[in-house]
Design an enzyme around this catalytic site. Sequence first.
Site, PDB file in Angstrom:
ATOM      1  N   HIS A   1      -2.174  -4.016   5.165  1.00 25.11           N
ATOM      2  CA  HIS A   1      -1.846  -3.563   6.527  1.00 25.11           C
ATOM      3  C   HIS A   1      -3.093  -3.135   7.291  1.00 25.11           C
ATOM      4  O   HIS A   1      -4.109  -2.756   6.684  1.00 25.11           O
ATOM      5  CB  HIS A   1      -0.850  -2.394   6.465  1.00 25.11           C
TER       6      HIS A   1
ATOM      7  N   ASP B   1       0.462   3.739   1.747  1.00 20.19           N
ATOM      8  CA  ASP B   1       0.485   4.300   3.102  1.00 20.19           C
ATOM      9  C   ASP B   1       1.924   4.542   3.566  1.00 20.19           C
ATOM     10  O   ASP B   1       2.740   3.613   3.563  1.00 20.19           O
ATOM     11  CB  ASP B   1      -0.224   3.308   4.044  1.00 20.19           C
TER      12      ASP B   1
ATOM     13  N   CYS C   1      -5.854   0.567   7.212  1.00 16.21           N
ATOM     14  CA  CYS C   1      -5.684   1.008   5.815  1.00 16.21           C
ATOM     15  C   CYS C   1      -6.817   1.970   5.442  1.00 16.21           C
ATOM     16  O   CYS C   1      -7.996   1.622   5.512  1.00 16.21           O
ATOM     17  CB  CYS C   1      -5.693  -0.208   4.884  1.00 16.21           C
TER      18      CYS C   1
ATOM     19  N   ARG D   1       3.292   4.774   6.271  1.00 13.43           N
ATOM     20  CA  ARG D   1       3.776   4.046   7.455  1.00 13.43           C
ATOM     21  C   ARG D   1       4.241   2.628   7.124  1.00 13.43           C
ATOM     22  O   ARG D   1       4.636   1.885   8.029  1.00 13.43           O
ATOM     23  CB  ARG D   1       2.647   3.972   8.500  1.00 13.43           C
TER      24      ARG D   1
ATOM     25  N   CYS E   1       0.839  -1.194   0.000  1.00 11.22           N
ATOM     26  CA  CYS E   1       0.000   0.000   0.000  1.00 11.22           C
ATOM     27  C   CYS E   1       0.881   1.254   0.000  1.00 11.22           C
ATOM     28  O   CYS E   1       1.999   1.235   0.508  1.00 11.22           O
ATOM     29  CB  CYS E   1      -0.908  -0.001   1.229  1.00 11.22           C
TER      30      CYS E   1
HETATM   31 ZN   LIG Z   1      -3.355   1.170   3.032  1.00 11.90          ZN
END
Ligand SMILES: [Zn+2]
Length: 209
Positions: A98, A44, A101, A46, A42
Site C-alpha cells: 500500500h 497498517d 507504508c 488502514r 501489511c
Molecule cells: Zn505498510
Amino acid sequence: MSELSELLSRNFAWAEKIKSRTPNFFKNLSKRHKPKYLWIGCSDSRTAPDRLLDLPSEEIFVHRNIANMVHSDDASCMSVIQYAVDHLRVDHIVVCGHSCCGGVRAVLEDQTSGPIDQWLRPLSVLKTSISERLQQASVDERSLALTELNVVKQVTNVCGSTTVKTAWEQGKKLSVHGWLFDIRTGILRDLLGEINSAEMAASIHKQYF
Ligand SMILES: [Zn+2]
C-alpha cells in the site's frame, strides 16, 4: 468506563445487533470456515482487507505483517500459506502492498533498528536498485516504486514456497496476485495479473530481478 471496557461493550452490542437481524448467524459461522482468498498484507491499520474489499471477514483468510513480507524461513507465514492451500483450498493468494507504508518509508530513510531492521532487510536490497534507477525522483515516488517492487518480490516468494510449487505440480487450481492499495484514493491496482503456474512465476522473476 475504561477504554477497554468500552470495547467489550461495543462487542456485546455488535453481537446483539447481528443476532436480532439474523438469529442463527453465529451458529452458522461456527460451522463453516471456507474462505476463497488468502490475503497477505501489511499490518497498517488502514488496510484491513475486509473493509477495503467490502467483503464479510469470514471470506478472507488473512496474514499481515509489517510491509507484507514473505520470508521463506518465517514459519508463521509459511504455515498460513500451507493451511490456506492444503486445508482451506483457497483459489487465490493476494499479496497487497500500500501507499504511505511506514515500513517502506523507514527503509528508504534508513530509520530501521532492532527486530524491524532484520525483518525489513530484503527491502534494503530492493532499495539499492530503486535508488539507482530513480535518483531524481521525490521521496513519495521512490516510496511507491519500492512498494511496488516489494509486492512483486513477495509474490515471487509466495510462488517459490513449497506449498504453492507442490500445488501447481499436482495441477491444483491456484492463482497468485500482486496488488497495490492506494490509501489516498481507496483504490486497489492489479500489478501483475493472474499467476497460475511455475513458468509464469519464473518469467516474472526474470523480468524484474
Ligand atoms: Zn505498510
